[in-house]
Design a protein around this motif. Structure first.
Motif, PDB file in Angstrom:
ATOM      1  N   ARG A  79      -1.016  14.938 -10.567  1.00  0.00           N
ATOM      2  CA  ARG A  79       0.032  15.848 -11.039  1.00  0.00           C
ATOM      3  C   ARG A  79       1.330  15.132 -11.414  1.00  0.00           C
ATOM      4  O   ARG A  79       2.132  15.659 -12.170  1.00  0.00           O
ATOM      5  N   SER A  80       1.548  13.920 -10.845  1.00  0.00           N
ATOM      6  CA  SER A  80       2.835  13.250 -11.080  1.00  0.00           C
ATOM      7  C   SER A  80       2.702  11.745 -10.864  1.00  0.00           C
ATOM      8  O   SER A  80       1.747  11.269 -10.237  1.00  0.00           O
ATOM      9  N   LYS A  81       3.694  11.032 -11.344  1.00  0.00           N
ATOM     10  CA  LYS A  81       3.757   9.582 -11.121  1.00  0.00           C
ATOM     11  C   LYS A  81       3.882   9.288  -9.621  1.00  0.00           C
ATOM     12  O   LYS A  81       3.307   8.326  -9.119  1.00  0.00           O
ATOM     13  N   GLU A  82       4.614  10.141  -8.927  1.00  0.00           N
ATOM     14  CA  GLU A  82       4.784   9.948  -7.482  1.00  0.00           C
ATOM     15  C   GLU A  82       3.447  10.008  -6.754  1.00  0.00           C
ATOM     16  O   GLU A  82       3.227   9.268  -5.798  1.00  0.00           O
ATOM     17  N   GLU A  83       2.548  10.880  -7.208  1.00  0.00           N
ATOM     18  CA  GLU A  83       1.225  10.956  -6.598  1.00  0.00           C
ATOM     19  C   GLU A  83       0.437   9.667  -6.849  1.00  0.00           C
ATOM     20  O   GLU A  83      -0.249   9.165  -5.960  1.00  0.00           O
ATOM     21  N   ALA A  84       0.562   9.105  -8.058  1.00  0.00           N
ATOM     22  CA  ALA A  84      -0.094   7.833  -8.362  1.00  0.00           C
ATOM     23  C   ALA A  84       0.478   6.714  -7.487  1.00  0.00           C
ATOM     24  O   ALA A  84      -0.263   5.867  -6.980  1.00  0.00           O
ATOM     25  N   ILE A  85       1.777   6.728  -7.282  1.00  0.00           N
ATOM     26  CA  ILE A  85       2.422   5.725  -6.421  1.00  0.00           C
ATOM     27  C   ILE A  85       1.904   5.848  -4.996  1.00  0.00           C
ATOM     28  O   ILE A  85       1.644   4.844  -4.326  1.00  0.00           O
ATOM     29  N   GLU A  86       1.721   7.070  -4.510  1.00  0.00           N
ATOM     30  CA  GLU A  86       1.193   7.282  -3.156  1.00  0.00           C
ATOM     31  C   GLU A  86      -0.228   6.738  -3.036  1.00  0.00           C
ATOM     32  O   GLU A  86      -0.593   6.137  -2.013  1.00  0.00           O
ATOM     33  N   ILE A  87      -1.053   6.928  -4.062  1.00  0.00           N
ATOM     34  CA  ILE A  87      -2.415   6.372  -4.041  1.00  0.00           C
ATOM     35  C   ILE A  87      -2.348   4.848  -3.952  1.00  0.00           C
ATOM     36  O   ILE A  87      -3.077   4.228  -3.179  1.00  0.00           O
ATOM     37  N   SER A  88      -1.454   4.245  -4.723  1.00  0.00           N
ATOM     38  CA  SER A  88      -1.291   2.786  -4.674  1.00  0.00           C
ATOM     39  C   SER A  88      -0.848   2.323  -3.289  1.00  0.00           C
ATOM     40  O   SER A  88      -1.363   1.336  -2.755  1.00  0.00           O
ATOM     41  N   ARG A  89       0.105   3.045  -2.701  1.00  0.00           N
ATOM     42  CA  ARG A  89       0.590   2.692  -1.356  1.00  0.00           C
ATOM     43  C   ARG A  89      -0.556   2.731  -0.348  1.00  0.00           C
ATOM     44  O   ARG A  89      -0.735   1.807   0.448  1.00  0.00           O
ATOM     45  N   ARG A  90      -1.375   3.773  -0.413  1.00  0.00           N
ATOM     46  CA  ARG A  90      -2.499   3.892   0.515  1.00  0.00           C
ATOM     47  C   ARG A  90      -3.528   2.785   0.296  1.00  0.00           C
ATOM     48  O   ARG A  90      -4.095   2.256   1.257  1.00  0.00           O
ATOM     49  N   PHE A  91      -3.775   2.434  -0.980  1.00  0.00           N
ATOM     50  CA  PHE A  91      -4.710   1.353  -1.292  1.00  0.00           C
ATOM     51  C   PHE A  91      -4.239   0.043  -0.666  1.00  0.00           C
ATOM     52  O   PHE A  91      -5.016  -0.660  -0.022  1.00  0.00           O
ATOM     53  N   PHE A  92      -2.947  -0.281  -0.822  1.00  0.00           N
ATOM     54  CA  PHE A  92      -2.445  -1.534  -0.268  1.00  0.00           C
ATOM     55  C   PHE A  92      -2.351  -1.497   1.255  1.00  0.00           C
ATOM     56  O   PHE A  92      -2.396  -2.548   1.896  1.00  0.00           O
TER      57      PHE A  92
END
Length: 106
Positions: A79-92
Motif C-alpha cells: 500500500r505504501s513505500k513505508e510498508e516496503a521499508i518495513e519488509i526490508s527492515r524485517r528481512f535484514f
C-alpha cells in the motif's frame, strides 16, 4: 503500489545455513500468503550493456566491486513505500547487516 527490492548483504551478514534458509523461507511464505510477494530470487553476476555515441558494448561480471552487486530481489505489491521499508527492515533482521534498495515500479 509495486516495489522492486534488491539486497546486498555485508561481509558481517549471517552465513547461509539450514537455520537461515528456514527463517527466510518462513518470511517468504508469510509474504506470499498475505498476497504481498509477487516474485523473489537470487541474482547472478551482472552483464552490463552500454551505449555511447552509437557504440554498444557488453561487459560480463564479476567486477572489481562485487560487494556492490545485488544478490537477491523481491517484487512486492504493498500500500505504501513505508510498508516496503518495513519488509526490508524485517528481512535484514533475519539475515543481518547489509544494504537494500527499494524502487517503485512505475
Amino acid at each position: 503500489m509495486r516495489y522492486l527490492m534488491t539486497s546486498l548483504p555485508s561481509d558481517t551478514a549471517r552465513k547461509p545455513d539450514e537455520k537461515l534458509h528456514a527463517e527466510v523461507g518462513a518470511f517468504v511464505e508469510e509474504l506470499t500468503a498475505a498476497g504481498v510477494l509477487l516474485a523473489t530470487g537470487g541474482l547472478d553476476s551482472p552483464t552490463v550493456t552500454t551505449s555511447r555515441d552509437g557504440e554498444f558494448t557488453v561487459t560480463d561480471g564479476p567486477f572489481a566491486e562485487a560487494k556492490e552487486v545485488a544478490v537477491s530481489f523481491a517484487l512486492v505489491d504493498v500500500r505504501s513505500k513505508e510498508e516496503a521499508i518495513e519488509i526490508s527492515r524485517r528481512f535484514f533482521q533475519i539475515i543481518g547487516d547489509g544494504t537494500g534498495y527499494i524502487q517503485q515500479v512505475l
